[in-house]
Design an enzyme around this catalytic site. Structure first.
Site, PDB file in Angstrom:
ATOM      1  N   HIS A  50      16.203  16.322  38.898  1.00 11.52           N
ATOM      2  CA  HIS A  50      17.064  17.507  38.895  1.00 11.52           C
ATOM      3  C   HIS A  50      17.031  18.267  37.573  1.00 11.52           C
ATOM      4  O   HIS A  50      16.690  19.452  37.558  1.00 11.52           O
ATOM      5  CB  HIS A  50      18.483  17.115  39.312  1.00 11.52           C
ATOM      6  CG  HIS A  50      19.519  18.160  39.042  1.00 11.52           C
ATOM      7  ND1 HIS A  50      19.539  19.375  39.692  1.00 11.52           N
ATOM      8  CD2 HIS A  50      20.554  18.182  38.164  1.00 11.52           C
ATOM      9  CE1 HIS A  50      20.551  20.100  39.236  1.00 11.52           C
ATOM     10  NE2 HIS A  50      21.185  19.400  38.309  1.00 11.52           N
ATOM     11  N   GLU A  78      28.153  14.655  31.251  1.00 11.73           N
ATOM     12  CA  GLU A  78      29.005  14.478  32.426  1.00 11.73           C
ATOM     13  C   GLU A  78      28.735  13.131  33.126  1.00 11.73           C
ATOM     14  O   GLU A  78      29.672  12.436  33.502  1.00 11.73           O
ATOM     15  CB  GLU A  78      28.741  15.650  33.389  1.00 11.73           C
ATOM     16  CG  GLU A  78      29.498  15.582  34.692  1.00 11.73           C
ATOM     17  CD  GLU A  78      30.924  16.125  34.582  1.00 11.73           C
ATOM     18  OE1 GLU A  78      31.356  16.412  33.452  1.00 11.73           O
ATOM     19  OE2 GLU A  78      31.581  16.245  35.617  1.00 11.73           O
ATOM     20  N   ASP A  79      27.468  12.790  33.292  1.00  7.63           N
ATOM     21  CA  ASP A  79      27.127  11.677  34.185  1.00  7.63           C
ATOM     22  C   ASP A  79      26.547  10.441  33.513  1.00  7.63           C
ATOM     23  O   ASP A  79      26.210   9.477  34.192  1.00  7.63           O
ATOM     24  CB  ASP A  79      26.098  12.145  35.238  1.00  7.63           C
ATOM     25  CG  ASP A  79      26.657  13.243  36.132  1.00  7.63           C
ATOM     26  OD1 ASP A  79      27.889  13.287  36.291  1.00  7.63           O
ATOM     27  OD2 ASP A  79      25.865  14.051  36.653  1.00  7.63           O
ATOM     28  N   ASP A 141      20.977  25.617  37.601  1.00  9.90           N
ATOM     29  CA  ASP A 141      21.497  24.336  38.085  1.00  9.90           C
ATOM     30  C   ASP A 141      21.938  24.477  39.540  1.00  9.90           C
ATOM     31  O   ASP A 141      21.591  23.686  40.407  1.00  9.90           O
ATOM     32  CB  ASP A 141      22.682  23.942  37.182  1.00  9.90           C
ATOM     33  CG  ASP A 141      23.348  22.646  37.602  1.00  9.90           C
ATOM     34  OD1 ASP A 141      22.621  21.700  37.966  1.00  9.90           O
ATOM     35  OD2 ASP A 141      24.594  22.587  37.565  1.00  9.90           O
ATOM     36  N   ASP A 262      12.967  47.074  62.886  1.00 10.47           N
ATOM     37  CA  ASP A 262      12.317  48.341  63.126  1.00 10.47           C
ATOM     38  C   ASP A 262      12.183  49.146  61.836  1.00 10.47           C
ATOM     39  O   ASP A 262      11.280  49.943  61.671  1.00 10.47           O
ATOM     40  CB  ASP A 262      13.143  49.129  64.155  1.00 10.47           C
ATOM     41  CG  ASP A 262      12.287  50.169  64.846  1.00 10.47           C
ATOM     42  OD1 ASP A 262      11.122  49.874  65.106  1.00 10.47           O
ATOM     43  OD2 ASP A 262      12.793  51.278  65.082  1.00 10.47           O
TER      44      ASP A 262
HETATM   45 MN    MN Z   1      23.062  19.705  37.279  1.00  9.96          MN
END
Ligand code: MN
Length: 718
Positions: A50, A78-79, A141, A262
């Site tokens: 990611h 954050e993670d 992100d 069209d």
């Molecule tokens: Mn992220």
């Protein structure tokens, strides 16, 4: 999905920024891979794919190395166990701040019922971003999360994220002119929100595209020939309509897919602005114009900086054609928005920009010569004067910067403000004076019997809260003044053995400027009117001077009557029997004061304090001075008036406190006048009754002890 290798990413960055810090890029790549090791995306891919994908998206916009490094690190704080301090130490403050900004943004989540507040959420995102790169990072992100959203198994979560994308991030991408990113996010959101509609439109589209492809090629060839005939080098492309815009048009105009398809759309891209208008002239000469379709966004760009000419013609093959004519530079800006300005900083007109932050940004673009300098120093003011907070239900409330929970409470409802007792900020009990921060969740605690305090007026910053608090305090203050007025008038009445009731005032109402009896009471309580004067107006028969009143106090009891008639046991010693005496109105001596008598022929003796300034006048007449003293024995339990001056805080609760102190000290007030008010203080002159000098000193001390009182002094001549 294969992700970009370390060397590929570095090469990509170096291709457009040869001076990029290669070593830092490599370190960031490895750091992120280590920190996220073992973590997996819902797709089953390593989590690390990611941040690399986000970095890769940002290289398409040719963003600076700091932004690419941040992209690699953006989820570590954050993670993973990595902290802001770690990032700062390893990659410097710039990157650490960018990571922090993205981390803060990850906490912004739109509530399902809060759609109507979408615009405020957009502002919140901008306010938190504060650096345009944070916003670009967040958009990349989000784009990657949208691309992989179909892996998400929870239907509600997919709906929420898709909706949030459509309501917050799509408009933001549009505002900064990132058209292609916006288009892609929009279609991805559409796909997740309405999968069936998306399926049916795309399958119809591919069928129609196949059918129409040959036609499209013919039209392109004809238009290219038109340009070549006029010696203009240009690119002509046909565009496929996007599923989301088709769906929206179908919803809005209630027409079929065929009818939309069209209308074919083409884009002509040339080198110069002059050529744009030349092409327009060629098209309008050769083909009939469709009225109402011509728009010149070159002379009047859109707010996000978009520039192009739009027109509609009945073109080759007699097809209705939508034409966009623009230069390469305009095209780049249309697709990449703000991010494109790094490369095209020259000659872009930025008139008509409504958003101050964007104007500032473009201003900066104009004046910085080095694109990297631009990136590093763009700390644009995006709603920096506002702060966005949430209610426990997720409603977003916008307040000015510096606002406190008091402001928040009044913004919710004035009833909530008035009964506010405390606040929980992000779940923690906090002081009411806490300055609110972006994204704070604010839970106001209320109690039925709570009322606003005067303190709040200083804490609040919004006009709404201040006005509500003031309104409340005014009403409260008035009630207290009315009460104080009643007390003063009752005291005046008691002097004469009478009673006072409000309606007695009706007879004197017309003599004063006040409208109602309550107004009259309040004015008395405030000291604007003298209670004694009012009382005398109500009861002319008892009108007396302070001196007369003093004497009347002595006359009230039979004991005193006897004392005065016999001449024995006079309150003053040293006088001849029968000699009348009076207390000086300048200094109002009381037992305990050192006194002296001054003889005035035909009038008797006036008793002054020995340090009364008036005595100066008699210094040349020693024969008039009399040595006198107090007869302590008979003065017990008597009281005499003295005049004092009090400087009091000009606040609603000051006057009641003053009255309370005097009542506690058994020193009734018989008269009160306000002399002047200034800067939050007021000077009052009061006549109070005391037994003697000791009593007076105690009263003055008690007054000085009150925090509402700034100074107290006895008036010896006035
Ligand atoms: Mn992220």
């Amino acid at each position: 999905m294969a992700f970009m290798r370390q060397y590929e990413l570095v090469e990509r960055v170096k291709s457009y920024d040869p001076n990029a810090d290669e070593e830092a890029l490599n370190r960031a790549y490895i750091f992120a891979m280590k920190m996220h090791s073992g973590q997996k995306r819902e797709s089953g891919e390593p989590y690390f794919s990611h941040p690399i994908a986000v970095a890769s998206i940002l290289t398409e916009y040719k963003l600076d190395a700091a932004t690419i490094i941040t992209a690699l690190l953006h989820d570590t704080v954050e993670d993973t166990p990595a902290s802001y301090a770690d990032i700062k130490e390893l990659f410097g403050e710039d990157v650490a701040n960018l990571v922090e900004g993205v981390t803060k943004l990850s906490k912004v989540q739109i509530h399902s019922e809060a759609s109507k507040q979408a615009e405020n959420f957009q502002k919140l995102v901008l306010a938190i971003s504060s650096d345009i790169r944070v916003l670009l990072l967040k958009l990349a992100d989000r784009l990657h999360n949208m691309r992989t959203l179909y892996f998400c198994k929870k239907w509600e979560k997919r709906q929420r994220i898709a909706k949030e994308t459509l309501e917050i991030y799509v408009p933001l991408a549009e505002r900064i002119g990132m058209q292609s990113l916006k288009d892609e996010m929009e279609d991805l959101a559409f796909q997740n929100l309405h999968p069936e509609a998306y399926e049916s439109i795309t399958s119809r589209l591919s069928f129609l595209t196949e059918k129409g492809e040959k036609e499209m090629e013919e039209v392109i060839a004809t238009l290219k020939k038109d340009l070549a005939d006029n010696n203009i080098h240009g690119e002509v492309t046909g565009r496929q309509k996007r599923p989301y815009s088709i769906w929206r048009k179908m919803q809005k105009k209630n027409i079929t897919l065929e009818q939309i398809f069209d209308i074919m759309a083409f884009r002509v891209i040339v080198d110069t602005v002059a050529e744009c208008y030349q092409v327009l002239g060629i098209m309008h000469t050769k083909y009939p114009m469709i009225p109402g379709r011509y728009k010149d966004y070159i002379s009047t760009p859109k707010q996000n900086g978009y520039r192009s000419i739009h027109t509609g013609i009945i073109g080759p093959l007699n097809r209705r054609i939508e034409l966009q004519i623009r230069t390469k530079e305009m095209h780049q800006i249309a697709e990449m928005g703000v991010a494109a300005h790094w490369e095209y900083k020259q000659g872009v007109h930025r008139e008509g920009t409504q958003y101050r932050w964007l104007r500032d940004l473009l201003e900066l673009l104009n004046h910085s010569s080095d694109p990297n300098e631009f990136l590093e120093h763009t700390k644009i003011a995006m709603y920096q004067d506002q702060v966005f907070c949430f209610s426990p239900k997720g409603d977003l409330i916008t307040l000015p910067k510096g606002a406190t929970p008091i402001d928040f409470a009044y913004a919710v409802h004035s009833g909530v403000g008035d009964t506010c007792v405390g606040v929980k900020i992000n779940g923690k009990i906090s002081p009411l004076r806490t300055i609110l921060q972006n994204g704070d969740q604010v839970d106001i605690l209320t109690a039925k019997n709570q009322t606003p305090s005067a303190e709040w007026e200083r804490i609040a910053v919004t006009a709404k809260a201040k006005a509500a608090i003031r309104r409340y305090l005014r009403a409260e203050r008035r009630q207290q003044l009315i009460e104080a007025g009643r007390t003063l008038l009752s005291a005046a009445a008691k002097e004469y053995g009478l009673t006072f009731s409000d309606k007695d005032l009706s007879v004197v109402l017309s003599q004063h400027k006040q409208k109602t009896i309550e107004d009259l009471l309040a004015a008395t309580g405030e000291g604007l009117l003298s209670a004694t004067d009012l009382f005398h107006q109500m009861h002319p028969e008892v009108k007396m001077s302070l001196y007369q009143k003093t004497m009347s106090l002595f006359r009230k009891s039979p004991e005193k009557q006897a004392m005065l008639s016999t001449g024995k046991s006079m309150p003053i010693t040293g006088l001849f029997p029968g000699l009348s005496y009076s207390f000086a109105k300048c200094c109002h001596p009381v037992p305990g004061d050192k006194i002296v008598g001054i003889v005035t022929t035909g009038k008797g003796v006036t008793i002054h304090m020995q340090d009364c300034p008036v005595l100066e006048k008699f210094s040349d007449e020693p024969e008039r001075w009399m040595d006198v003293g107090w007869n302590d024995e008979i003065l017990k339990d008597r009281s005499l008036p003295v005049r004092i001056k009090v400087t009091l805080a000009d606040r609603s609760d000051s006057m009641p406190e003053l009255m309370t102190v005097l009542a506690q000290q058994a020193a009734p007030v018989s008269n009160l006048t306000t002399q002047k008010r200034s800067e939050g203080w007021m000077d009052l002159v009061l006549d109070i009754e005391v037994r003697d000098r000791n009593h007076l000193d105690t009263v003055l001390q008690a007054l000085r002890a009150s925090e509402k009182v700034s100074s107290v002094a006895r008036i010896k001549a006035g």
